[in-house]
Design a protein around this motif. Structure first.
Motif, PDB file in Angstrom:
ATOM      1  N   VAL A   1       0.785  -1.223  -0.049  1.00 47.37           N
ATOM      2  CA  VAL A   1       0.022  -0.003   0.043  1.00 47.37           C
ATOM      3  C   VAL A   1       0.879   1.114  -0.023  1.00 47.37           C
TER       4      VAL A   1
ATOM      5  N   GLN B   1       0.502   5.255   0.404  1.00 45.42           N
ATOM      6  CA  GLN B   1      -0.281   6.309   1.033  1.00 45.42           C
ATOM      7  C   GLN B   1       0.106   7.726   0.314  1.00 45.42           C
TER       8      GLN B   1
ATOM      9  N   SER C   1      -4.746   6.391  -1.134  1.00 47.76           N
ATOM     10  CA  SER C   1      -4.104   5.239  -1.125  1.00 47.76           C
ATOM     11  C   SER C   1      -3.928   4.404  -2.240  1.00 47.76           C
TER      12      SER C   1
END
Length: 249
Positions: free
Chosen positions: A128, A130, A140
């Protein structure tokens, strides 16, 4: 004679143990999360590089003027450090348009992007990223699937990055592939997954647009997302360079 042979084998054994021990320590430290002190140092270096690079960047024109070529430096062992500037299509001999500072440690990363008109950061953990642009959290991106979420966690689009292996010379792909970026129900652009470092094997990267087929009248958030996705290609280049498993979305 027997004593000499025994001493030789003993030294070889100790050397082997020492080498494996050092390798184990490097792997162990690489896979640890950034400490607070390490992150402070990374952010300080990123800010310093961005400020220095910004003074020489071309005035911002358009995402469509970014080429697939970057120049810069690579350093670091436990924490990889990549400093680069993505060049301009219309003015390839100038310093460039987009400054990128990337720090990588294990499956974590910190990416700082700077143009003459934008500033963004991407905090990467596992799969992930952000995304913060202009000091505001946009949301994200799931790196394994390319799904884009807003700051409230709602899906708002996707980057269809090509999967699979292809022929390369070093880290430079021999073919050019574009993946569409969808945001808020429309295709806003296509992004190339073949960013290349300048050098004898960079091919036609300086003549290929990194972002093409831009939708008209992009909203500020759409432009921010596209800047972040273009910057993520710098991250993917670094993963290829380090010969680590890379995310392909």
């Amino acid at each position: 004679m027997e004593l000499l042979v025994a001493a030789t084998f003993c030294c070889l054994g100790l050397s082997t143990i020492l080498v494996f021990g050092l390798v184990f320590l490097v792997i162990l430290r690489t896979n640890r999360p950034y400490s607070a002190q390490e992150m402070d140092q990374v952010e300080s270096r990123a800010s310093g590089f961005a400020s220095q690079a910004a003074a020489g960047l071309l005035p911002w024109t358009s995402l469509g003027d970014l080429s697939c070529q970057w120049h810069g430096t690579v350093s670091g062992l436990i924490i990889g450090e990549y400093r680069g500037i993505i060049k301009s299509l219309s003015n390839p001999n100038a310093p460039g348009l987009l400054a990128c500072y990337l720090s990588l440690k294990g499956r974590q990363g910190f990416l700082h992007l700077r143009t003459s008109a934008h500033e963004a950061r991407l905090d990467i953990k596992a799969d992930v990223a952000q995304v913060t642009v202009g000091g505001r959290l946009l949301g994200s991106i799931r790196l394994d699937e390319g799904i884009i979420f807003d700051s409230g966690g709602q899906p708002i689009g996707r980057y269809h990055r090509h999967r699979g292996w292809r022929w390369r010379i070093g880290s430079t792909p021999l073919s050019s592939r574009y993946g569409p970026v969808e945001l808020y129900g429309r295709m806003v652009a296509e992004v190339n997954d073949g960013l290349a470092r300048s050098g004898p094997w960079s091919g036609d990267a300086a003549r290929r647009p990194l972002v093409r087929n831009l939708a008209p009248n992009l909203a500020p958030d759409e432009e921010g997302w596209l800047l972040a996705i273009a910057g993520l290609e710098f991250y993917h280049w670094a993963n290829r360079h380090r010969n680590r498993p890379r995310h392909t979305f």
